[in-house]
Enzyme design. Structure first.
Site, mmCIF file in Angstrom:
data_model
loop_
_atom_site.group_PDB
_atom_site.id
_atom_site.type_symbol
_atom_site.label_atom_id
_atom_site.label_comp_id
_atom_site.label_asym_id
_atom_site.label_seq_id
_atom_site.Cartn_x
_atom_site.Cartn_y
_atom_site.Cartn_z
ATOM 1 C CD GLU A 1 0.022 -3.263 3.216
ATOM 2 O OE1 GLU A 1 -0.859 -4.007 2.759
ATOM 3 O OE2 GLU A 1 0.888 -2.720 2.491
ATOM 4 C CE LYS B 1 -3.815 -2.248 2.363
ATOM 5 N NZ LYS B 1 -4.767 -2.208 1.255
ATOM 6 N N GLY B 2 1.950 1.236 0.761
ATOM 7 C CA GLY B 2 2.807 2.421 0.827
ATOM 8 C C GLY B 2 3.371 2.767 -0.543
ATOM 9 C CG ASP C 1 -3.246 1.014 -2.391
ATOM 10 O OD1 ASP C 1 -3.696 1.308 -1.272
ATOM 11 O OD2 ASP C 1 -2.698 -0.084 -2.633
#
Ligand code: ADP
Length: 283
Positions: free
Chosen positions: A136, A38-39, A233
């Site tokens: 996460e 996700k980052g 995202d």
């Protein structure tokens, strides 16, 4: 300037007609390595949407590390605070069977080793206008980043995914929360105290609730959906890149980008760029 403190991982995607029983071996139909996390996905989305983005995170010392680093670098995301730690990178082993059903095993790997922020990480965070985080990496690291960002005047944008209960000290730092409907229901009590809350509604678009109770809705953007992976995202990253233009404009950009992301296969490969989003916004 957007700083992402978050995850990056490699998805190992195997397609198979019928998944094996315990102890059984079967022949698969295909295999792909798909960079994700996700980052990383949100950082790339924010960059493509026009933001200047720096990534604070970790890869392992395995063969995937170089590929992961390159994905961010090629997208134009700053990687000077992407560290290498001993052991595996973050890995998701995904099996897709003939019925389209997924089973996924996530190994946190290097993402789980993001337990400390260095002095250089903190300097990068202090220079941010927007700090963007997800869940996460270890929550204490998210809290440390959020505290430092807000103490230095940044807006803290949190996408609390995968959803979990969070310490009140973390919510106290959050200026903007981006949640899907499931997360909104799960976190309703905590979200009530967050100044700006954006809820994504899938094909129905998204809604915004501001500090004064001000509400804005943006309808879904009609598209021919191919694969919704990465839409959330893309939405969040795009919202961060346009947040300084106000919630109405940011919501319009994010809804349009999220919809465009569903028109192509994959997570990071489907993220639209500034010109594509602007063209779609212009109709
Ligand atoms: P998540 O995938 O994180 O659960 P959503 O399903 O709410 O989040 O989708 C995130 C955003 O992606 C939506 O707000 C919307 O902008 C876009 N999106 C998702 N699905 C569709 C769709 N079927 N049609 C148009 N836009 C979509």
């Amino acid at each position: 300037r957007i700083v992402v403190v978050g995850s990056i991982n490699m998805d190992l995607v195997t397609t198979v007609g019928r998944r094996p029983e315990p102890g059984e071996t079967v022949s698969g139909d295909g295999f792909a390595l798909v960079p994700g996390g996700k980052g990383s996905n949100q950082a790339i989305a924010a960059r493509r949407a026009g933001g200047e983005v720096e990534f604070v995170g970790a890869v392992g010392d395995d063969v995937f590390a170089t590929a992961l680093r390159d994905v961010l670098g090629r997208a134009g995301v700053g990687v000077s605070r992407l560290r290498t730690v001993p052991g595996p990178s973050g890995i998701a082993t995904i099996v897709v069977d003939g019925g389209g059903e997924n089973t996924i095993i996530v190994v946190a790997g290097s993402n789980g080793r993001m337990t400390e922020l260095t002095a250089a990480d903190l300097d990068t965070i202090a220079a941010a206008d927007v700090l963007m985080c997800q869940l996460e990496i270890p929550v204490p690291t998210v809290l440390a980043a959020a505290r430092h960002a807000r103490a230095n005047g940044a807006t803290v944008l949190l996408n609390p995914s995968p959803v979990q209960e969070l310490p009140a000290e973390l919510w106290a730092e959050v200026g903007v929360a981006v949640v899907n409907e499931g997360e909104a229901a799960h976190l309703a009590a905590a979200l009530a105290a967050v100044p700006h809350v954006i809820t994504t509604l899938g094909a129905a678009g998204a809604s915004y609730r501001g500090p004064d109770g001000h509400v804005v809705s943006h309808p879904g953007v009609p598209v021919r959906v191919v694969d919704t992976t990465g839409a959330g995202d893309t939405f969040t990253g795009t919202l961060a890149a346009h947040w300084h233009e106000g919630p109405e404009t940011a919501l319009a950009w994010a809804c349009t980008a999220g919809a465009l992301a569903t028109t192509k296969l994959g997570a990071s490969a489907s993220i639209p760029d500034f010109d594509e989003i602007r063209a779609a916004l212009a109709g």
